[in-house]
Design an enzyme around this catalytic site. Structure first.
Site, short mmCIF file in Angstrom:
data_model
loop_
_atom_site.label_atom_id
_atom_site.label_comp_id
_atom_site.label_asym_id
_atom_site.label_seq_id
_atom_site.Cartn_x
_atom_site.Cartn_y
_atom_site.Cartn_z
N SER A 142 0.80 -1.22 0.00
CA SER A 142 0.00 0.00 0.00
C SER A 142 0.83 1.27 0.00
O SER A 142 0.49 2.24 -0.69
CB SER A 142 -0.93 0.00 1.21
OG SER A 142 -0.18 -0.16 2.40
N LYS A 160 13.15 -0.53 -0.04
CA LYS A 160 11.72 -0.17 -0.03
C LYS A 160 11.58 1.27 -0.54
O LYS A 160 12.18 2.19 0.02
CB LYS A 160 11.12 -0.32 1.36
CG LYS A 160 9.62 -0.04 1.40
CD LYS A 160 8.91 -0.74 2.54
CE LYS A 160 9.22 -0.17 3.89
NZ LYS A 160 8.29 -0.69 4.94
N ASP A 290 1.14 -3.40 13.65
CA ASP A 290 0.48 -3.83 12.42
C ASP A 290 0.54 -5.35 12.35
O ASP A 290 1.61 -5.93 12.20
CB ASP A 290 1.17 -3.23 11.20
CG ASP A 290 0.50 -3.61 9.89
OD1 ASP A 290 -0.49 -4.38 9.93
OD2 ASP A 290 0.97 -3.17 8.82
N ASN A 295 4.15 -9.47 7.51
CA ASN A 295 5.26 -8.96 8.30
C ASN A 295 6.08 -10.06 8.95
O ASN A 295 7.08 -9.78 9.62
CB ASN A 295 4.74 -8.00 9.38
CG ASN A 295 4.11 -6.76 8.79
OD1 ASN A 295 4.41 -6.39 7.65
ND2 ASN A 295 3.24 -6.12 9.54
N ASP A 309 8.92 -4.88 8.35
CA ASP A 309 7.99 -3.75 8.38
C ASP A 309 7.75 -3.23 9.80
O ASP A 309 6.86 -3.70 10.50
CB ASP A 309 6.67 -4.13 7.73
CG ASP A 309 5.92 -2.91 7.21
OD1 ASP A 309 6.15 -1.81 7.76
OD2 ASP A 309 5.13 -3.03 6.27
#
Length: 447
Positions: A142, A160, A290, A295, A309
């Site tokens: 996302s 990333k 999260d 992850n 992450d």
């Protein structure tokens, strides 16, 4: 962030301007409305009864929603992912289908747009840093996408790269998605998502800060140093920028795919995850909030869990820690009245809810204690008790006079706890959660 060496998705430029993103929502709303009119006309002509949900939840409209949110990416897509993890069992199956696709798929930037972001962050001669930079991402999600690269000194990195414009569009994207889901009737009226919206905006702003994420990744590396079960990527500070996070590339397969592994492997992996969450809450006071399955990766070569992450990592308030400690102690002791009082003290529910719907609350507590408070292996894959909990909870939620929003800090922690349970269900783990949690509570009693 999901990672797959055969990344799904396709090249599609990310709409980075405010007007471009707003028009994307407009096209989505128009497409859904057109689909509703067409389906309504067809049903009327055939003499069928017409209901709003039947018009919204057509295969064509489900496809439109999934496709457009995947294209917009950013907070629009992340909002869908967060809802799927937070509200899982409460959502209609059709909406769950949309959100599941948003967890697993994302389009990725075309080479020209990618090169522009890299040049803005590293300079036009950025390629001099690498022997090889793979233009096709190994992951697309996302907020950004991940590329594998080989440095001049022979290190394999995961890079990333943040999509352009997503940091600036977070608040408006979240509001637009919420409005769309409400207007189309895709969210049940009983589900109050206002606290989720506030949490989503706060978390997404933090996740878009890649330098902050790098610092949090380093903290986890220090906290887990010497722990044989986990691997944390190493930050490359020299190459990290505002919209680029550079780290060591760590091999691993998606942990949610462990359903094909022997039961003892699934159980041992998930037991480590549960203990990690308990240590985050009660020992470190620092939690990666999260719960996205992506992850976690599993490295079969040495049976280690790779953690990825860290954008949603945040400090856990002392009062929140103590509230959970009291709640879990009462639960482990099968103290029904203690659980009810601890839930009120933690502001999970208000005294007015207990006063007005006490019998339903007591039934829910009995279900939870009966299933999860036993000092014995618990089968996370057996979700037979969930419908009963959902029905009781929805009945209470219909009483808008006693709606109650827990503190934001509690919501962050609860997301992680609930998402972890869903991961256990996904891989069919059987673990003595009672023993693990009690052990951590006892070890951290003085902290």
């Amino acid at each position: 962030m999901a990672r797959d060496d055969d990344a799904k998705g396709r090249h599609r430029a990310v709409p980075s301007s405010r007007i471009g993103r707003l028009s994307g929502f407009g096209r989505l709303a128009g497409g859904v409305a057109g689909g509703m009119l067409a389906e309504g006309a067809r049903r009327v002509a055939s003499g069928e009864r017409v209901r709003m949900n039947d018009l919204v939840l057509t295969p064509g409209n489900i496809g439109r929603l999934t496709e457009r949110l995947s294209h917009l990416r950013g907070a629009a897509m992340k909002m869908g992912q967060m809802l799927s993890m937070d509200a899982g069992d409460a959502l209609p199956s059709e909406l769950s289908e949309i959100l599941a696709k948003l967890r697993d798929n994302a389009d990725f930037m075309p080479p020209r747009q990618l090169d522009r972001v890299l040049a803005e962050e590293w300079g036009s001669d950025w390629r001099k840093n690498f022997r090889r930079f793979e233009p096709r991402p190994i992951a697309a999600a996302s907020i950004g996408q991940v590329h594998r690269a080989l440095t001049r000194d022979g290190r394999t990195l995961a890079i990333k790269v943040q999509y352009p414009g997503v940091a600036q569009s977070i608040d408006s994207d979240v509001d637009n998605v919420a409005t769309l889901l409400r207007v189309t009737g895709l969210l049940p009226k009983e589900l109050d998502i206002a606290p989720l919206l506030a949490v989503a905006k706060e978390q997404l702003h933090e996740e878009a800060d890649y330098r902050r994420e790098g610092r949090m990744m380093q903290r986890y590396g220090e906290l887990l140093a010497g722990h044989g079960a986990f691997v944390v990527p190493t930050l490359d500070e020299e190459l990290t920028r505002d919209r680029i996070l550079a780290m060591s590339y760590e091999e691993g397969r998606p942990v949610e795919q462990l359903g094909d592994q022997p039961q003892d492997v699934r159980d041992s992996v998930f037991a480590e995850v549960i203990e990690l969450v308990a240590r985050e809450l009660f020992e470190w006071g620092l939690m990666q909030t999260d719960p996205n399955f992506a992850n976690y990766r599993y490295r079969e070569a040495d049976r280690k869990i790779v953690l990825l992450d860290f954008g949603a990592t945040r400090e856990v308030d002392r009062d929140v820690q103590q509230s959970y400690r009291e709640l879990l102690r009462a639960g482990l002791d099968r103290d029904h009245a203690g659980v009810r009082q601890a839930a009120i003290d933690a502001q999970f529910m208000s005294p007015a809810v207990v006063e007005k719907h006490g019998e339903a609350i007591d039934r829910m507590i009995d279900i939870i204690l009966g299933e999860m408070a036993k000092d014995a292996p618990f089968d996370f894959g057996d979700r037979g008790f969930v419908p009963a909990l959902r029905d009781e909870g929805m009945a209470i939620a219909q009483d808008k006079a006693i709606w109650h929003i827990p503190p934001a800090e509690t919501l962050f922690v609860q997301r992680k706890v609930s998402g972890t349970a869903l991961l256990g269900a996904r891989i069919g783990a059987v673990v003595n959660i009672h023993a693990i949690v009690r052990d951590v509570l006892e070890r951290t009693a003085a902290t």
